[in-house]
Enzyme design. Structure first.
Site, PDB file in Angstrom:
ATOM      1  N   THR A  46      27.776 -40.140 -27.851  1.00 13.50           N
ATOM      2  CA  THR A  46      26.935 -40.782 -26.851  1.00 13.50           C
ATOM      3  C   THR A  46      25.978 -39.700 -26.404  1.00 13.50           C
ATOM      4  OG1 THR A  46      28.675 -42.292 -26.116  1.00 13.50           O
ATOM      5  CG2 THR A  46      26.989 -41.756 -24.501  1.00 13.50           C
ATOM      6  N   ARG A 105      31.031 -56.062 -27.405  1.00 15.19           N
ATOM      7  CA  ARG A 105      31.811 -55.026 -26.725  1.00 15.19           C
ATOM      8  C   ARG A 105      30.893 -54.188 -25.838  1.00 15.19           C
ATOM      9  NH1 ARG A 105      32.029 -49.017 -26.692  1.00 15.19           N
ATOM     10  NH2 ARG A 105      34.126 -48.488 -25.995  1.00 15.19           N
ATOM     11  N   ILE A 106      31.321 -53.918 -24.621  1.00 17.83           N
ATOM     12  CA  ILE A 106      30.593 -53.068 -23.688  1.00 17.83           C
ATOM     13  C   ILE A 106      31.471 -51.881 -23.346  1.00 17.83           C
ATOM     14  CG2 ILE A 106      29.633 -52.907 -21.360  1.00 17.83           C
ATOM     15  CD1 ILE A 106      28.894 -55.875 -21.611  1.00 17.83           C
ATOM     16  N   GLY A 107      30.917 -50.691 -23.470  1.00 19.82           N
ATOM     17  CA  GLY A 107      31.668 -49.477 -23.188  1.00 19.82           C
ATOM     18  C   GLY A 107      31.390 -48.934 -21.801  1.00 19.82           C
ATOM     19  N   ASP A 108      31.660 -47.647 -21.627  1.00 25.63           N
ATOM     20  CA  ASP A 108      31.488 -47.031 -20.312  1.00 25.63           C
ATOM     21  C   ASP A 108      30.047 -46.648 -20.004  1.00 25.63           C
ATOM     22  OD1 ASP A 108      31.274 -43.690 -20.682  1.00 25.63           O
ATOM     23  OD2 ASP A 108      32.088 -44.797 -22.365  1.00 25.63           O
ATOM     24  N   THR A 138      31.195 -39.037 -21.767  1.00 25.33           N
ATOM     25  CA  THR A 138      31.190 -39.359 -23.186  1.00 25.33           C
ATOM     26  C   THR A 138      32.610 -39.300 -23.711  1.00 25.33           C
ATOM     27  OG1 THR A 138      30.462 -38.619 -25.375  1.00 25.33           O
ATOM     28  CG2 THR A 138      30.669 -36.926 -23.685  1.00 25.33           C
ATOM     29  N   GLY A 139      32.911 -40.121 -24.723  1.00 24.86           N
ATOM     30  CA  GLY A 139      34.246 -40.085 -25.301  1.00 24.86           C
ATOM     31  C   GLY A 139      34.832 -41.475 -25.415  1.00 24.86           C
ATOM     32  N   GLU A 140      36.115 -41.592 -25.151  1.00 27.39           N
ATOM     33  CA  GLU A 140      36.816 -42.874 -25.267  1.00 27.39           C
ATOM     34  C   GLU A 140      36.435 -43.765 -24.093  1.00 27.39           C
ATOM     35  OE1 GLU A 140      41.311 -44.629 -24.996  1.00 27.39           O
ATOM     36  OE2 GLU A 140      41.088 -42.568 -25.743  1.00 27.39           O
ATOM     37  N   GLY A 141      35.563 -44.715 -24.366  1.00 29.68           N
ATOM     38  CA  GLY A 141      34.991 -45.515 -23.292  1.00 29.68           C
ATOM     39  C   GLY A 141      36.000 -46.248 -22.447  1.00 29.68           C
TER      40      GLY A 141
END
Length: 326
Positions: free
Chosen positions: A196, A224-227, A246-249
C-alpha cells in the site's frame, strides 16, 4: 513554528528474497517522492497539499500497489481505494471501488473539499469523479503484465505466499513455501499482497496530515474494502499527529490502528515513537502490519512487526532515511 517532517511508505511485509533490482527500484521511487515532498515543504506548502502531491506520484508509478499497478481482483479487474485527512479540523475524505480514476487520493481530497460527505464508494464515487472532471483512464491502464501473471499464480497456488513484486518468470525460487496458508481474519488465504502507499506530513505551522492509497489484495473478492480508505484504521490525522498504515488490512481495521497512535499519545501521554511501538506490539494481536507517523512537534516515526517495510522519512534539520529492512 516547528520544523517540518515527512514520511512515506510503499507497504509492509516484504519477501526476503525480493530481487536486489526490485529493492533498488523501490528505494529510488521512495527517495524521489521524499524529495518531491521536501521541495514543496521548503516552498511553504501545507501538510494536506504535500500528502496529496506525494501519494499522487506513488499512484502514478507502477512499482507499488496503488493507482497504476494495483493488485487485481478475482475477476482480473482493478478496484482502488484511498483516503486523506487534514489534522487541524479532522476533515477527511475517502473513496473505494474505483475502476477508472487515475489518482484515487485526489478524488478522496475532492470528497473532503467539495462534497458534504466523508466517504463515497463504487458507482457513487465514479459518478462523483465524472462530475468533478478528474482525470480518468480505462481499467486496462491500471493493469500490468506482472499483475496478470501474479493473479494467475495466485489462483493456481494454494500453499505458496508470493511477494507482490517478485517477477513472474522466477517465482519458483522466490516463493516462500509454507505448510499452512497465511490466515486473514481467522481464515486461510493463498496469496497476500500487502503493499500500500502512504504519506504523512507535519508542516512548519505544526499542521499534520495523512493519506493512504491501495489496490488492495491480489485475487481479492470484488467489493472487498480494506483498511486504507477507513478513517481511524488505515489513515488518521489530528492536532497531535498524522498516521498512515499498511499490511494486513483486516487486523488494522480491528485495531483501529491509526487512531490508536493518537489515542495513546493523548490519553497515556506517550511520545510519538513510544506510541508507534506500543500499538504495533499491543494492538495487532497476531496481525502483521506497519505504519508511519509524524507529530505536531516535527517528529517522525515508523514501526512494523513483519519482515520489512518500504519506507522513507526526512526532517527539516537534515535527517533523511530510505530503507526496507529493520
Amino acid at each position: 513554528m516547528v520544523g517540518w517532517a515527512i514520511a512515506v511508505h510503499g507497504g509492509a511485509g516484504v519477501d526476503p528474497n525480493l530481487p536486489t533490482e526490485r529493492q533498488e527500484q523501490a528505494k529510488q521511487l521512495l527517495a524521489r517522492c521524499l524529495n518531491l515532498g521536501i521541495t514543496a515543504l521548503r516552498s511553504s506548502a501545507s501538510a494536506i497539499d504535500v500528502v496529496e502531491l506525494v501519494v499522487r506520484e506513488l499512484e502514478t508509478d507502477p512499482i507499488f500497489n496503488s493507482g497504476r499497478g494495483s493488485a487485481l481482483t478475482e475477476k482480473g479487474t482493478v478496484e482502488m481505494e484511498a483516503s486523506i485527512m487534514d489534522g487541524p479540523r479532522r476533515r477527511c475524505g475517502a473513496v473505494s471501488g474505483l475502476t477508472t480514476v487515475k489518482n484515487p487520493v485526489s478524488l478522496a481530497r475532492l470528497v473532503m473539499d467539495k462534497s458534504p460527505h466523508s466517504y463515497l464508494a463504487f458507482s457513487g464515487a465514479e459518478n462523483f469523479a465524472k462530475q468533478m472532471g478528474v482525470e480518468r483512464e480505462e481499467n486496462d491502464y491500471f493493469i500490468t503484465q506482472d499483475n496478470v501473471g501474479m493473479l494467475k499464480q495466485s489462483k493456481e497456488a494454494n500453499s505458496i505466499v508470493f511477494d507482490y513484486r517478485i517477477p513472474t518468470n522466477g517465482y519458483e525460487s522466490c516463493g516462500v513455501e509454507v505448510e499452512s496458508p497465511i490466515q486473514m481474519n481467522g481464515l486461510p488465504i493463498s496469496v497476500y499482497a500487502p503493499e500500500t502507499v502512504g504519506c504523512v506530513v507535519v508542516d512548519s505551522q505544526g499542521r499534520c496530515a495523512a493519506a493512504t492509497s491501495t489496490g488492495g489484495l491480489m485475487n481479492k473478492r470484488t467489493g472487498r474494502i480494506g483498511d486504507s480508505p477507513l478513517i481511524g484504521a488505515g489513515t488518521y490525522a489530528c492536532d497531535l499527529c498524522g498516521v498512515s498504515c499498511t499490511g494486513e488490512g483486516e487486523a488494522i481495521i480491528r485495531a483501529t490502528l491509526a487512531r490508536e497512535v493518537a489515542a495513546v499519545m493523548e490519553y497515556k501521554g506517550l511520545g510519538l515513537q513510544e506510541a508507534v511501538d506500543f500499538v504495533i506490539k499491543e494492538r495487532l494481536d497476531e496481525g502483521k502490519a506497519g505504519l508511519i507517523a509524524v507529530s505536531n512537534k516535527g517528529e517522525v516515526a515508523y514501526g512494523f512487526n513483519c519482515v520489512g517495510m518500504f519506507r522513507g522519512c526526512a526532517t527539516q534539520d537534515g535527517f533523511m532515511e530510505v530503507g526496507i529492512w529493520e
